[in-house]
Write an enzyme that holds these catalytic residues in place. Sequence first.
Site, PDB file in Angstrom:
ATOM      1  CG  ASN A 213      -0.238  -0.071   2.508  1.00  0.00           C
ATOM      2  OD1 ASN A 213       0.507   0.833   2.845  1.00  0.00           O
ATOM      3  ND2 ASN A 213      -0.427  -1.157   3.260  1.00  0.00           N
ATOM      4  CG  ASP A 282      -7.275  -4.972   6.704  1.00  0.00           C
ATOM      5  OD1 ASP A 282      -6.808  -4.983   7.859  1.00  0.00           O
ATOM      6  OD2 ASP A 282      -7.792  -3.957   6.202  1.00  0.00           O
ATOM      7  CE  LYS A 292       8.315 -13.124 -13.930  1.00  0.00           C
ATOM      8  NZ  LYS A 292       9.178 -12.678 -15.015  1.00  0.00           N
ATOM      9  N   PRO A 309      -3.586 -11.731  10.650  1.00  0.00           N
ATOM     10  CG  PRO A 309      -1.583 -12.208  11.710  1.00  0.00           C
ATOM     11  CD  PRO A 309      -2.291 -12.343  10.399  1.00  0.00           C
ATOM     12  CG  ASP A 310      -6.189  -6.278  14.472  1.00  0.00           C
ATOM     13  OD1 ASP A 310      -5.231  -5.686  15.012  1.00  0.00           O
ATOM     14  OD2 ASP A 310      -7.225  -5.702  14.112  1.00  0.00           O
ATOM     15  CB  ILE A 311      -0.176  -6.574  14.662  1.00  0.00           C
ATOM     16  CG1 ILE A 311       0.192  -7.438  13.463  1.00  0.00           C
ATOM     17  CG2 ILE A 311       1.011  -6.407  15.608  1.00  0.00           C
ATOM     18  CD1 ILE A 311       1.111  -6.766  12.461  1.00  0.00           C
ATOM     19  CG  PHE A 330      -1.752   5.864  14.008  1.00  0.00           C
ATOM     20  CD1 PHE A 330      -1.056   5.660  15.190  1.00  0.00           C
ATOM     21  CD2 PHE A 330      -1.608   7.086  13.352  1.00  0.00           C
ATOM     22  CE1 PHE A 330      -0.240   6.639  15.715  1.00  0.00           C
ATOM     23  CE2 PHE A 330      -0.783   8.081  13.870  1.00  0.00           C
ATOM     24  CZ  PHE A 330      -0.105   7.861  15.051  1.00  0.00           C
ATOM     25  CE  LYS A 344     -10.755   1.081  12.148  1.00  0.00           C
ATOM     26  NZ  LYS A 344     -10.072   1.506  10.923  1.00  0.00           N
ATOM     27  CE  LYS A 348      -8.025  -2.264  14.783  1.00  0.00           C
ATOM     28  NZ  LYS A 348      -7.095  -2.948  13.908  1.00  0.00           N
TER      29      LYS A 348
HETATM   30  N1  CTP Z   1      -3.627  -3.067  12.526  1.00  0.00           N
HETATM   31  C1  CTP Z   1      -2.879  -4.156  12.939  1.00  0.00           C
HETATM   32  N2  CTP Z   1      -3.000  -5.340  12.280  1.00  0.00           N
HETATM   33  C2  CTP Z   1      -3.850  -5.477  11.236  1.00  0.00           C
HETATM   34  C3  CTP Z   1      -4.620  -4.374  10.815  1.00  0.00           C
HETATM   35  C4  CTP Z   1      -4.483  -3.167  11.490  1.00  0.00           C
HETATM   36  O1  CTP Z   1      -2.107  -4.055  13.884  1.00  0.00           O
HETATM   37  N3  CTP Z   1      -3.935  -6.630  10.630  1.00  0.00           N
HETATM   38  C5  CTP Z   1      -3.505  -1.811  13.287  1.00  0.00           C
HETATM   39  C6  CTP Z   1      -2.874  -0.668  12.532  1.00  0.00           C
HETATM   40  O2  CTP Z   1      -1.478  -0.609  12.735  1.00  0.00           O
HETATM   41  C7  CTP Z   1      -3.598   0.525  13.129  1.00  0.00           C
HETATM   42  C8  CTP Z   1      -4.944   0.003  13.483  1.00  0.00           C
HETATM   43  O3  CTP Z   1      -4.807  -1.407  13.575  1.00  0.00           O
HETATM   44  O4  CTP Z   1      -2.987   0.932  14.343  1.00  0.00           O
HETATM   45  C9  CTP Z   1      -6.083   0.350  12.565  1.00  0.00           C
HETATM   46  O5  CTP Z   1      -5.903  -0.123  11.292  1.00  0.00           O
HETATM   47  P1  CTP Z   1      -7.046   0.024  10.191  1.00  0.00           P
HETATM   48  O6  CTP Z   1      -6.588  -0.638   8.948  1.00  0.00           O
HETATM   49  O7  CTP Z   1      -7.484   1.429  10.085  1.00  0.00           O
HETATM   50  O8  CTP Z   1      -8.208  -0.758  10.868  1.00  0.00           O
HETATM   51  P2  CTP Z   1      -8.771  -2.146  10.609  1.00  0.00           P
HETATM   52  O9  CTP Z   1      -8.829  -2.832  11.901  1.00  0.00           O
HETATM   53  O10 CTP Z   1      -8.037  -2.847   9.535  1.00  0.00           O
HETATM   54  O11 CTP Z   1     -10.246  -1.792  10.157  1.00  0.00           O
HETATM   55  P3  CTP Z   1     -10.859  -1.451   8.721  1.00  0.00           P
HETATM   56  O12 CTP Z   1      -9.796  -1.732   7.687  1.00  0.00           O
HETATM   57  O13 CTP Z   1     -12.027  -2.336   8.651  1.00  0.00           O
HETATM   58  O14 CTP Z   1     -11.222  -0.001   8.782  1.00  0.00           O
END
Ligand code: CTP
Length: 407
Positions: A213, A282, A292, A309-311, A330, A344, A348
């Site tokens: 991204n 995500d 390749k 995973p959501d860190i 953030f 959010k 979280k």
């Molecule tokens: N984050 C994370 N791990 C992920 C996705 C997000 O740690 N897999 C953390 C980012 O570093 C940031 C926060 O979660 O601090 C919010 O990320 P954002 O992409 O805005 O939120 P999402 O939870 O992905 O929600 P959405 O995309 O549905 O808005």
Amino acid sequence: MSMDLKGKKIVLGLSGGVACYKAAELCRALTKEGASVQVVMTDAATHFIGPVTMQALSGRTVYTDQWDGRIPNNMAHIDLTRDADAILIAPCSADFLFKLAHGATDDLLSTLCLARPHQVPLLVAPAMNVEMWEKPATQRNVAQLREDGVCIFGPAAGSQACGETGMGRMLEPHELLEELVASFQPKVLAGKRVLITAGPTYEAIDPVRGITNLSSGKMGYAVARAAREAGAEVTLVSGPTALDTPHGVRRIDVQSARQMLDAVMAGIQGQHIFIGVAAVADWRVENASEQKIKKDGSGTPQLQFAQNPDILATVAGTTSLSGWPYCVGFAAESENLIEYGAAKREKKGIPLLVGNIGHHTFGQDENAIVLFDDSGHTVLPQAGKLQLARQLVSEIAKRLEQRSLLT
Ligand code: CTP
């Protein structure tokens, strides 16, 4: 240029060493940041670089001699430091370290250091051959200076002008500039350990292609620098970026979200604060190819995605027992920031969430943010990312302070 030293009066002292050539660039960098620089050189320093060069770069008369007839009251050692904000000795030779540690006054520079008012900080950037640096005598002098409240910047390890390799190189001008700027920041996170994620992640499609991204990492790196300036020990887990590591920050490079999670979880123990600034993907490609992908006539590749995973949520989930680390997230939203930001934060399970105002912040040098906590939201208006990062660090420190008062 952030003009971080606007209005500051810096006495830049040069003692004798080949690193004097770096002092010219340092002087230029200080003036560019808005400082007025008064250069004072020892006689030995003048053998390595001409006072005329330093005079041209600082725009001020350079002083080298205790008996300089140009000073009407013959009190250069007093006059030059009375309204100084800091004295920086760069380079500081082994001999000059010895003189500072023992309070010597046999030349102008050492005399003005001893005669400086007590509120003027003395900052020292050693530069010498590795053997000289490692000798017990030098180490004793450094330890003595630290005990006396003198800040020692560096030295760094690496190849030296003498042809040897090891500890003793003076820090680079941009690193000394960062150290000097940091020395003026309040130490609101002294003794705290902070782990920060920054940048984008990169999810492979095959060995040469991937999905990423537009995050530049600028905000995360600014937060890392601001936390370090505030006295914290900072670890930065970074996705691919083109940025230099802030001085004094430990950086761990990763690519994918899962690598980022592994690096974070490996280092999370003992951290006081976790700040997730990274734009984590995500989803990852579940059917990534080991080779390749070729245009072999079998049609366009079909990618299947799996959720990453959501860190931040994972780290937040570990805090319930000890209460540490204090977690900050953030959010980049394209609409309804206030509503989505507050939701959010709840989802979280974190005490503080930072919302970027405007989702076109990626890659920009400025930003404006909103802080969401359990008492509502606060706007921090448009500013440079480093300035905002400093405000954020101070807001975090304030909340930690309140928390410790409550417990
Ligand atoms: N984050 C994370 N791990 C992920 C996705 C997000 O740690 N897999 C953390 C980012 O570093 C940031 C926060 O979660 O601090 C919010 O990320 P954002 O992409 O805005 O939120 P999402 O939870 O992905 O929600 P959405 O995309 O549905 O808005």
